[in-house]
Design a protein around this motif. Structure first.
Motif, PDB file in Angstrom:
ATOM      1  N   ALA A  59       0.827  -1.212   0.000  1.00  0.00           N
ATOM      2  CA  ALA A  59       0.000   0.000   0.000  1.00  0.00           C
ATOM      3  C   ALA A  59       0.859   1.258   0.000  1.00  0.00           C
ATOM      4  CB  ALA A  59      -0.924  -0.013   1.221  1.00  0.00           C
ATOM      5  N   LEU A  60       1.950   1.266   0.777  1.00  0.00           N
ATOM      6  CA  LEU A  60       2.830   2.438   0.822  1.00  0.00           C
ATOM      7  C   LEU A  60       3.470   2.696  -0.544  1.00  0.00           C
ATOM      8  CD1 LEU A  60       4.586   1.946   4.296  1.00  0.00           C
ATOM      9  CD2 LEU A  60       2.892   3.692   3.676  1.00  0.00           C
ATOM     10  N   LEU A  61       3.823   1.622  -1.245  1.00  0.00           N
ATOM     11  CA  LEU A  61       4.433   1.789  -2.568  1.00  0.00           C
ATOM     12  C   LEU A  61       3.391   2.136  -3.622  1.00  0.00           C
ATOM     13  CD1 LEU A  61       6.947  -1.219  -2.553  1.00  0.00           C
ATOM     14  CD2 LEU A  61       7.486   1.212  -2.282  1.00  0.00           C
ATOM     15  N   ALA A  62       2.184   1.563  -3.499  1.00  0.00           N
ATOM     16  CA  ALA A  62       1.159   1.747  -4.537  1.00  0.00           C
ATOM     17  C   ALA A  62       0.482   3.104  -4.458  1.00  0.00           C
ATOM     18  CB  ALA A  62       0.103   0.641  -4.426  1.00  0.00           C
ATOM     19  N   LEU A  63       0.398   3.696  -3.247  1.00  0.00           N
ATOM     20  CA  LEU A  63      -0.335   4.950  -3.086  1.00  0.00           C
ATOM     21  C   LEU A  63       0.212   6.067  -3.986  1.00  0.00           C
ATOM     22  CD1 LEU A  63      -2.571   6.493  -1.629  1.00  0.00           C
ATOM     23  CD2 LEU A  63      -0.922   7.026   0.190  1.00  0.00           C
ATOM     24  N   PRO A  64       1.533   6.311  -4.004  1.00  0.00           N
ATOM     25  CA  PRO A  64       2.039   7.358  -4.910  1.00  0.00           C
ATOM     26  C   PRO A  64       1.760   7.038  -6.377  1.00  0.00           C
ATOM     27  CG  PRO A  64       3.709   6.721  -3.301  1.00  0.00           C
ATOM     28  CD  PRO A  64       2.606   5.723  -3.188  1.00  0.00           C
ATOM     29  N   VAL A  65       1.829   5.760  -6.736  1.00  0.00           N
ATOM     30  CA  VAL A  65       1.578   5.362  -8.133  1.00  0.00           C
ATOM     31  C   VAL A  65       0.151   5.717  -8.528  1.00  0.00           C
ATOM     32  CG1 VAL A  65       1.508   3.419  -9.740  1.00  0.00           C
ATOM     33  CG2 VAL A  65       3.268   3.508  -7.959  1.00  0.00           C
ATOM     34  N   VAL A  66      -0.804   5.379  -7.650  1.00  0.00           N
ATOM     35  CA  VAL A  66      -2.214   5.659  -7.937  1.00  0.00           C
ATOM     36  C   VAL A  66      -2.469   7.164  -7.972  1.00  0.00           C
ATOM     37  CG1 VAL A  66      -4.572   5.396  -7.050  1.00  0.00           C
ATOM     38  CG2 VAL A  66      -2.989   3.462  -6.955  1.00  0.00           C
ATOM     39  N   LEU A  67      -1.907   7.895  -7.015  1.00  0.00           N
ATOM     40  CA  LEU A  67      -2.124   9.343  -6.969  1.00  0.00           C
ATOM     41  C   LEU A  67      -1.561  10.025  -8.220  1.00  0.00           C
ATOM     42  CD1 LEU A  67      -1.383  10.146  -3.209  1.00  0.00           C
ATOM     43  CD2 LEU A  67      -3.591  10.203  -4.381  1.00  0.00           C
ATOM     44  N   MET A  68      -0.368   9.634  -8.637  1.00  0.00           N
ATOM     45  CA  MET A  68       0.227  10.251  -9.826  1.00  0.00           C
ATOM     46  C   MET A  68      -0.590   9.948 -11.072  1.00  0.00           C
ATOM     47  SD  MET A  68       4.395  10.059  -9.411  1.00  0.00           S
ATOM     48  CE  MET A  68       4.485   8.340  -8.941  1.00  0.00           C
ATOM     49  N   ALA A  69      -1.157   8.748 -11.142  1.00  0.00           N
ATOM     50  CA  ALA A  69      -1.947   8.387 -12.314  1.00  0.00           C
ATOM     51  C   ALA A  69      -3.287   9.105 -12.340  1.00  0.00           C
ATOM     52  CB  ALA A  69      -2.163   6.870 -12.344  1.00  0.00           C
ATOM     53  N   MET A  70      -3.871   9.338 -11.167  1.00  0.00           N
ATOM     54  CA  MET A  70      -5.209   9.914 -11.083  1.00  0.00           C
ATOM     55  C   MET A  70      -5.198  11.446 -11.083  1.00  0.00           C
ATOM     56  SD  MET A  70      -7.054   7.372  -8.308  1.00  0.00           S
ATOM     57  CE  MET A  70      -8.670   8.101  -8.543  1.00  0.00           C
ATOM     58  N   VAL A  71      -4.084  12.070 -10.658  1.00  0.00           N
ATOM     59  CA  VAL A  71      -4.015  13.539 -10.544  1.00  0.00           C
ATOM     60  C   VAL A  71      -2.915  14.047 -11.482  1.00  0.00           C
ATOM     61  CG1 VAL A  71      -3.736  15.495  -8.987  1.00  0.00           C
ATOM     62  CG2 VAL A  71      -4.703  13.341  -8.126  1.00  0.00           C
ATOM     63  N   PRO A  72      -3.296  14.495 -12.678  1.00  0.00           N
ATOM     64  CA  PRO A  72      -2.281  14.966 -13.650  1.00  0.00           C
ATOM     65  C   PRO A  72      -1.360  16.051 -13.108  1.00  0.00           C
ATOM     66  CG  PRO A  72      -4.427  14.731 -14.703  1.00  0.00           C
ATOM     67  CD  PRO A  72      -4.651  14.532 -13.233  1.00  0.00           C
ATOM     68  N   ALA A  73      -1.838  16.835 -12.133  1.00  0.00           N
ATOM     69  CA  ALA A  73      -0.993  17.904 -11.584  1.00  0.00           C
ATOM     70  C   ALA A  73       0.237  17.357 -10.878  1.00  0.00           C
ATOM     71  CB  ALA A  73      -1.815  18.764 -10.606  1.00  0.00           C
ATOM     72  N   LEU A  74       0.199  16.106 -10.457  1.00  0.00           N
ATOM     73  CA  LEU A  74       1.331  15.493  -9.765  1.00  0.00           C
ATOM     74  C   LEU A  74       2.329  14.866 -10.730  1.00  0.00           C
ATOM     75  CD1 LEU A  74      -0.555  13.701  -6.811  1.00  0.00           C
ATOM     76  CD2 LEU A  74       0.653  15.899  -6.766  1.00  0.00           C
ATOM     77  N   GLN A  75       2.007  14.884 -12.007  1.00  0.00           N
ATOM     78  CA  GLN A  75       2.858  14.203 -12.990  1.00  0.00           C
ATOM     79  C   GLN A  75       3.964  15.154 -13.467  1.00  0.00           C
ATOM     80  OE1 GLN A  75       0.097  12.860 -15.990  1.00  0.00           O
ATOM     81  NE2 GLN A  75      -0.980  11.494 -14.567  1.00  0.00           N
ATOM     82  N   PHE A  76       5.180  14.929 -12.982  1.00  0.00           N
ATOM     83  CA  PHE A  76       6.351  15.713 -13.376  1.00  0.00           C
ATOM     84  C   PHE A  76       7.054  14.981 -14.524  1.00  0.00           C
ATOM     85  CE2 PHE A  76       7.159  12.947  -9.771  1.00  0.00           C
ATOM     86  CZ  PHE A  76       8.228  12.182 -10.201  1.00  0.00           C
ATOM     87  N   ASP A  77       8.083  15.545 -15.053  1.00  0.00           N
ATOM     88  CA  ASP A  77       8.832  14.880 -16.114  1.00  0.00           C
ATOM     89  C   ASP A  77       9.413  13.561 -15.596  1.00  0.00           C
ATOM     90  OD1 ASP A  77       8.234  16.893 -17.811  1.00  0.00           O
ATOM     91  OD2 ASP A  77      10.207  17.888 -17.683  1.00  0.00           O
ATOM     92  N   ASN A  78       9.226  12.534 -16.385  1.00  0.00           N
ATOM     93  CA  ASN A  78       9.712  11.177 -16.064  1.00  0.00           C
ATOM     94  C   ASN A  78       9.017  10.568 -14.826  1.00  0.00           C
ATOM     95  OD1 ASN A  78      11.649  11.038 -18.206  1.00  0.00           O
ATOM     96  ND2 ASN A  78      12.967  12.408 -17.004  1.00  0.00           N
ATOM     97  N   TRP A  79       7.844  11.074 -14.472  1.00  0.00           N
ATOM     98  CA  TRP A  79       7.085  10.477 -13.352  1.00  0.00           C
ATOM     99  C   TRP A  79       6.771   9.010 -13.595  1.00  0.00           C
ATOM    100  CZ3 TRP A  79       2.258   8.275 -13.918  1.00  0.00           C
ATOM    101  CH2 TRP A  79       1.614   8.491 -15.144  1.00  0.00           C
ATOM    102  N   GLN A  80       6.602   8.637 -14.883  1.00  0.00           N
ATOM    103  CA  GLN A  80       6.227   7.267 -15.208  1.00  0.00           C
ATOM    104  C   GLN A  80       7.302   6.256 -14.807  1.00  0.00           C
ATOM    105  OE1 GLN A  80       7.052   9.687 -17.232  1.00  0.00           O
ATOM    106  NE2 GLN A  80       7.487   9.061 -19.339  1.00  0.00           N
ATOM    107  N   TRP A  81       8.559   6.707 -14.825  1.00  0.00           N
ATOM    108  CA  TRP A  81       9.638   5.794 -14.432  1.00  0.00           C
ATOM    109  C   TRP A  81       9.677   5.616 -12.911  1.00  0.00           C
ATOM    110  CZ3 TRP A  81      11.438   2.952 -18.129  1.00  0.00           C
ATOM    111  CH2 TRP A  81      11.355   3.420 -19.444  1.00  0.00           C
ATOM    112  N   LEU A  82       9.314   6.654 -12.171  1.00  0.00           N
ATOM    113  CA  LEU A  82       9.171   6.492 -10.721  1.00  0.00           C
ATOM    114  C   LEU A  82       8.009   5.538 -10.411  1.00  0.00           C
ATOM    115  CD1 LEU A  82       9.833   7.193  -7.780  1.00  0.00           C
ATOM    116  CD2 LEU A  82       8.320   9.193  -8.000  1.00  0.00           C
TER     117      LEU A  82
END
Length: 770
Positions: free
Chosen positions: A114-137
């Motif tokens: 859950a700790l690892l998945a939470l940032p992944v879900v938040l970045m996917a659901m909230v475009p404002a959190l998507q920085f350059d190369n966020w997909q690799w994180l």
């Protein structure tokens, strides 16, 4: 055989064994194991997902090793559950409880995932959190979740695949690995890995370019949600079985045995029948026995549901596991090991929890074919979306959603969790349900046949009225009659003695002795006149106590007033005892089997449940009708002077009239009728024969518990049906939505996980039954 009978009883040359099964995750797992075992010649098996046990009967020539081998060939573990040795006291110790270990392991895996998945879900659901190369994180965080967090699903899916089988783990593993694999392709070979890539989130299927779409949030989120569901399920299953574990833990661990007059504390397993042991205030009674010395109040609430402690003294029986609250007792052990009442109760509850209701068998049949059908539906969904030009992204998303939403774990938990909680709660209230088949019968019952003696009445003769001749004092009559009857062992004499002692104690304002002797004079020249009564000399008076004929033969006439009192008592079905001394009749005592204080209320409660009460007894009609009138049963529903075979005939006649009959009884003469009825309720205060013949056992000798038992059984069955309706309805409604592209796979995963949690939580509501 009544409809409540369990599946065919094994033949005489067959054996039974219980196996602990490991590795089951859903209803299709238990269905596969059960189907494979039942294919063996001479084997009948029932596999329970919630208890993780298989109950197997097998014919001669089949070895337990063959059964274990069959289960292991399917990719699961199996171990024989060895009963406790007969010399051990109390309930058989359970296998080491693995539920806590399972929950701890799941909690650790869930927390990390859950700790690892939470940032992944938040970045996917909230475009404002998507920085350059966020997909690799996202890939860096999601990969451990998919590989390590989802390892139990992947391992189980691989094991099942090796055996050409599919379960809910197959659906989860295929769905999440497909989402993760697509994401890897898009990142390394498509456009999704380009710096500056942005990714929107939609609750439904999106028709975007496949090479720029990643599903890392789906893979990580679904695994986290399902791990959460598994963890909550494991905790809830432990709560569901808490009542049985409490029963198993009730027994004492050691005991103070008297050896040559000296107390020696020894392990409970060394206690043998006939041993004398000491129970001090605050200690548990080690095993079933008879009190030899001392008086105390015993708390039997865990066994009977009765909160008020019961007073016991010399000659009274006590039950192992009960708490001695006050005085010191010396007890002679009468039963040890698996023969004790506690052990037998625990075994009954465990057997009931291992069985299956008919509705669950239907669910198992559906679950066995459900997963292959879902995989086929997912492939069809993929083909349909590709065929209508929607593009690979939309087709893949819809297919994955179908795989994940359809996991049938709620189906497998619907019945066993409700059964575990219902039977466990029943045990706490003094209601033992022998098996799930019993639940089906209680729904249909419309007539309840009540045995009189020991069920509606106490089964013990009591002194009721005292009529005295003119000029005679009641306490003098009681002293002389009680003293003479104290020398007799007849039940009527015992009723007169005890009743006289109680009333004299109340009049004198003194404590009653244990036998009432303190209030009586000595007796000389005692003679028992067979069939008529007794005579003797008390305090210088020649006293006669018995039937009117005893006085007539002595030349003593009964005054008109006493004669009327005698006739009125006999018209009510009571026994009239005439007392005379010094050549004159002095009074009439009436004795009868007392109706229990709670019986009238119990009959009202049974009527409120829509049941027609019928009284059935071997006593004469006058007695039966008097009791029926007192508790509120119509005279037309009274069957008197019935022998054991007549009781069976009455039950059969009611059934031929189209009635579904429940029978409540406690004696050997009730056993056949209990077995003949559609539902047999045995009073736990009765004989072993009656208890064995009954489908439900009422540990406490209170008829109101019969109404409680029927209400609990009906409530449990209603919960099972509600769970199954939810589980079936959920899958039927969710699959078309997923196939139509109206569900994002991550939302589907959350919904699937919480459907299982809902079913278990709904079952846990039975713990509040009153």
């Amino acid at each position: 055989m009544p409809p409540t009978a369990t599946p065919p009883i094994p033949t005489v040359d067959s054996s039974e064994v219980e196996l602990s099964i490991g590795g089951m995750t859903c209803a299709s797992c238990s269905a596969r194991i059960e189907k494979k075992l039942n294919r063996l010649e001479g084997v009948t098996a029932s596999v329970n997902l919630a208890t993780e046990k298989a109950k197997v009967s097998y014919a001669a020539g089949v070895e337990v090793a063959d059964l274990i081998g069959t289960v292991e060939k399917l990719g699961y573990t199996a171990e024989e559950i060895v009963p406790a040795p007969p010399e051990a006291t109390g309930a058989a110790p359970p296998l080491p409880d693995t539920t806590d270990l399972e929950a701890d392991a799941l909690r650790q895996r869930l927390t990390v995932s859950a700790l690892l998945a939470l940032p992944v879900v938040l970045m996917a659901m909230v475009p404002a959190l998507q920085f350059d190369n966020w997909q690799w994180l996202s890939l860096t965080l999601a990969a451990p979740v998919v590989v390590w967090g989802g390892l139990p699903f992947h391992r189980a899916a691989w094991t099942n695949a090796r055996h050409a089988a599919a379960t809910m783990d197959t659906l989860v593993s295929v769905g999440t690995l497909a989402a993760f694999g697509w994401s890897l392709w898009a990142l390394f070979f498509g456009d999704a890995g380009m710096p500056g890539m942005r990714h929107g989130f939609d609750l439904t299927v999106s028709r975007t370019e496949g090479s720029s779409t990643i599903y890392l949030e789906v893979a990580a989120g679904v695994i986290s949600f399902i791990l959460l569901g598994r963890y909550l399920e494991a905790r809830s299953k432990r709560k569901a079985g808490a009542a049985l574990r409490a029963l198993l833990d009730l027994g004492a661990k050691d005991v103070a045995v008297l050896r040559s007059g000296t107390e020696v504390r020894v392990p409970i397993g060394t206690l043998a029948v006939g041993d004398h042991f000491v129970v001090r205030p605050g200690e548990k009674i080690a095993t079933d026995g008879t009190v030899l010395e001392g008086r105390s109040a015993v708390d039997a609430s865990m066994l009977t549901g009765e909160s008020v402690p019961v007073d016991v003294g010399a000659g009274d029986t006590v039950t192992g596991g009960c708490l001695n609250t006050s005085g010191r007792l010396v007890v002679a052990a009468t039963r040890v090991g698996a023969d004790t009442r506690l052990a037998r109760i625990a075994k009954l509850v465990e057997d009931a929890q291992t069985g299956k209701a008919q509705v669950q068998r239907l669910a198992d049949k559906i679950s066995a074919v459900f997963v292959p059908v879902v995989i086929g539906l997912a492939l069809a969904t993929l083909g349909f979306w590709l065929g209508n030009g929607s593009g690979p992204t939309a087709a893949f998303t819809a297919a994955v959603a179908v795989l994940i939403i359809a996991c049938p774990c709620a189906l497998g938990l619907a019945t066993p969790t409700a059964l575990m909680v219902g039977t466990g709660r029943g045990a706490q209230l003094g209601i033992l349900i022998k098996g799930p088949e019993v639940l089906e019968s209680t729904r249909r019952v419309d007539t309840v046949v009540l045995d009189k003696t020991g069920t509606v009445t106490s089964g013990v003769m009591r002194l009721h009225e005292v009529y005295v001749a003119e000029g005679v004092q009641e306490h003098r009559l009681l002293r002389l009659a009680g003293a003479l009857e104290h020398a007799s062992e007849h039940p009527v004499a015992r009723a007169v003695t005890e009743g006289a002692a109680e009333r004299l104690a109340a009049v004198d304002g003194t404590a009653q002795g244990s036998t009432g002797v303190d209030h009586f004079e000595g007796v000389s020249d005692f003679v028992n006149v067979a069939g008529l009564g007794v005579r003797g000399t008390v305090a210088g008076h020649a006293v006669l106590v018995g039937r009117e004929r005893l006085l007539t033969e002595a030349g003593i006439e009964l005054p008109a007033a006493l004669g009327h009192a005698k006739e009125a008592a006999e018209a009510q079905g009571r026994t009239a005892v005439v007392v005379a001394w010094d050549g004159a009749a002095r009074g009439v005592l009436t004795v009868a089997d007392a109706v229990k204080e709670t019986s009238a209320q119990a009959v009202r409660e049974l009527r409120a449940l829509g049941l027609r009460p019928v009284l059935l007894t071997g006593d004469n009609r006058a007695v039966a009708e008097a009791v029926a009138a007192e508790v509120g049963i119509d005279a037309a529903d009274v069957h008197a002077e019935a022998l054991p075979q007549d009781k069976v005939a009455v039950v059969e006649r009611l059934r031929t009239e189209g009635r579904v009959v429940a029978m409540v009884g406690d004696g050997v003469n009730d056993a056949a009728a209990l077995a003949t009825a559609d539902l047999g309720l045995a009073m736990g205060t009765g004989t072993d024969a009656a208890i064995e013949a009954g489908d439900l056992t009422l540990v406490r000798g209170d008829l109101r518990v019969a109404a409680d038992a029927i209400r609990l059984a009906r409530r449990t069955l209603a919960t099972i049906k509600g769970n199954l309706c939810w589980a079936f309805g959920y899958n039927v409604a969710a699959l078309p939505l997923a196939a139509a592209g109206l569900l994002n796979p991550m939302i589907a995963g959350a919904a699937m996980a919480f459907s299982s949690v809902f079913v278990v939580t709904n079952s846990l509501r039975l713990r509040t039954f009153r």
